[in-house]
Design an enzyme around this catalytic site. Structure first.
Site, PDB file in Angstrom:
ATOM      1  NE  ARG A   1      39.782  25.363  40.064  1.00  0.00           N
ATOM      2  CZ  ARG A   1      40.993  24.888  40.283  1.00  0.00           C
ATOM      3  NH1 ARG A   1      41.171  23.592  40.419  1.00  0.00           N
ATOM      4  NH2 ARG A   1      42.018  25.690  40.392  1.00  0.00           N
TER       5      ARG A   1
ATOM      6  NE  ARG B   1      49.924  25.418  36.834  1.00  0.00           N
ATOM      7  CZ  ARG B   1      48.987  25.204  37.758  1.00  0.00           C
ATOM      8  NH1 ARG B   1      49.220  24.376  38.752  1.00  0.00           N
ATOM      9  NH2 ARG B   1      47.829  25.816  37.690  1.00  0.00           N
TER      10      ARG B   1
ATOM     11  NE  ARG C   1      45.655  29.713  37.900  1.00  0.00           N
ATOM     12  CZ  ARG C   1      46.944  29.601  38.209  1.00  0.00           C
ATOM     13  NH1 ARG C   1      47.844  30.345  37.608  1.00  0.00           N
ATOM     14  NH2 ARG C   1      47.323  28.740  39.116  1.00  0.00           N
TER      15      ARG C   1
HETATM   16  P1  ADP Z   1      45.491  26.100  40.682  1.00  0.00           P
HETATM   17  O1  ADP Z   1      44.812  25.549  41.898  1.00  0.00           O
HETATM   18  O2  ADP Z   1      46.903  26.484  40.918  1.00  0.00           O
HETATM   19  O3  ADP Z   1      44.707  27.163  39.964  1.00  0.00           O
HETATM   20  P2  ADP Z   1      45.071  23.607  39.183  1.00  0.00           P
HETATM   21  O4  ADP Z   1      46.264  22.878  38.727  1.00  0.00           O
HETATM   22  O5  ADP Z   1      44.226  22.981  40.236  1.00  0.00           O
HETATM   23  O6  ADP Z   1      45.639  25.012  39.585  1.00  0.00           O
HETATM   24  O7  ADP Z   1      44.095  23.934  37.950  1.00  0.00           O
HETATM   25  C1  ADP Z   1      44.569  24.530  36.774  1.00  0.00           C
HETATM   26  C2  ADP Z   1      43.424  24.879  35.838  1.00  0.00           C
HETATM   27  O8  ADP Z   1      42.728  23.698  35.425  1.00  0.00           O
HETATM   28  C3  ADP Z   1      42.330  25.784  36.406  1.00  0.00           C
HETATM   29  O9  ADP Z   1      42.653  27.147  36.352  1.00  0.00           O
HETATM   30  C4  ADP Z   1      41.146  25.421  35.492  1.00  0.00           C
HETATM   31  O10 ADP Z   1      41.257  26.017  34.223  1.00  0.00           O
HETATM   32  C5  ADP Z   1      41.319  23.935  35.298  1.00  0.00           C
HETATM   33  N1  ADP Z   1      40.600  23.161  36.339  1.00  0.00           N
HETATM   34  C6  ADP Z   1      41.172  22.448  37.331  1.00  0.00           C
HETATM   35  N2  ADP Z   1      40.237  21.859  38.098  1.00  0.00           N
HETATM   36  C7  ADP Z   1      39.032  22.214  37.560  1.00  0.00           C
HETATM   37  C8  ADP Z   1      37.669  21.931  37.905  1.00  0.00           C
HETATM   38  N3  ADP Z   1      37.339  21.160  38.966  1.00  0.00           N
HETATM   39  N4  ADP Z   1      36.689  22.474  37.139  1.00  0.00           N
HETATM   40  C9  ADP Z   1      36.981  23.235  36.082  1.00  0.00           C
HETATM   41  N5  ADP Z   1      38.242  23.539  35.709  1.00  0.00           N
HETATM   42  C10 ADP Z   1      39.258  23.041  36.439  1.00  0.00           C
END
Ligand code: ADP
Length: 217
Positions: free
Chosen positions: A88, A159, A170
């Site tokens: 990310r 969620r 986000r």
């Molecule tokens: P979406 O893609 O719908 O935002 P995710 O379920 O992938 O949702 O992620 C939810 C949350 O988890 C993110 O908004 C972040 O806070 C955290 N998160 C997920 N993946 C990562 C990552 N690779 N690095 C940092 N935080 C993460």
């Protein structure tokens, strides 16, 4: 050696939906950073407790926490995987390259789902998730909010981070930290852009066609 895919795209771009559809077809293991983090939060592990407030606010959890949760999984899936929600940011992307390099593996393809911001906001505000199988629905096409999952019959939940304030954060986080990965992977010649506002079925088909052309399915 297996196939190694990354799904890239803003929150709500449809990554989870596509993985659910592709997993069976491709026989790859799904590694979802968000799901693993939410599981840790639910189980109140030390990592989960540290991550909770960042997730709720729509900010990134620290690289150290995410890597602690994911690194061994990535290393251990020797037959290939679909990564969703990781990497990310650039640090995570470089770390992923490093992990795979160390095992004489490499990413085969990064699929980027492109969806415009207004659609993302609409999708996330209306998103409902099945508490049984994790399938994603939308309030709009359900009609009746109190209905249950068509596949497993369990109830839905919304969620914690699918509220207007966290959604705004986000998207901001995505643009600042994750969007630059598009050029990172384009320069490596492994990026495949897909118009993410098509139906889920059309998108899956496009991905599968592309993979079969590359001899990866
Ligand atoms: P979406 O893609 O719908 O935002 P995710 O379920 O992938 O949702 O992620 C939810 C949350 O988890 C993110 O908004 C972040 O806070 C955290 N998160 C997920 N993946 C990562 C990552 N690779 N690095 C940092 N935080 C993460």
């Amino acid at each position: 050696m297996g196939t190694h895919l990354v799904l890239l795209g803003a929150p709500g771009a449809g990554k989870g939906t596509q993985v659910g559809r592709l997993q069976g077809d491709l026989g790859l293991v799904h590694i979802a950073a968000g799901d693993l983090l939410r599981k840790a939060v639910k189980e109140k592990t030390l990592l989960g407790q540290k991550a909770e407030k960042f997730i709720k606010q729509g900010r990134l959890v620290s690289d150290a926490i995410v890597l602690e949760l994911l690194e061994d999984k990535i290393r251990g899936e020797r037959k290939g995987f679909i990564l969703d929600g990781f990497p990310r940011n650039l640090f995570q992307a470089r770390k992923l390259d490093e992990i795979l390099d160390g095992q004489n593996r490499k990413l085969d393809l990064v699929i980027n789902l492109e969806v415009k911001e207004s659609v993302i906001i609409e999708r996330l505000n209306g998103r409902l998730v099945c508490s049984g199988c994790g399938r994603v629905y939308n309030k709009e096409n359900l009609g009746d909010f109190s209905s249950t999952c068509r596949v497993c019959g369990a109830s839905f939940f919304q969620r914690d981070d699918d509220n207007p304030e966290a959604i705004k954060e986000r998207i901001k986080t995505y643009l600042r930290h994750t969007y630059p990965l598009i050029s990172y992977y384009r320069e490596k010649n492994i990026l495949y852009n897909i118009e993410g506002e098509q139906s889920p079925k059309e998108i899956t088909q496009q991905i599968l066609n592309f993979l079969s052309k590359k001899g990866k399915s």
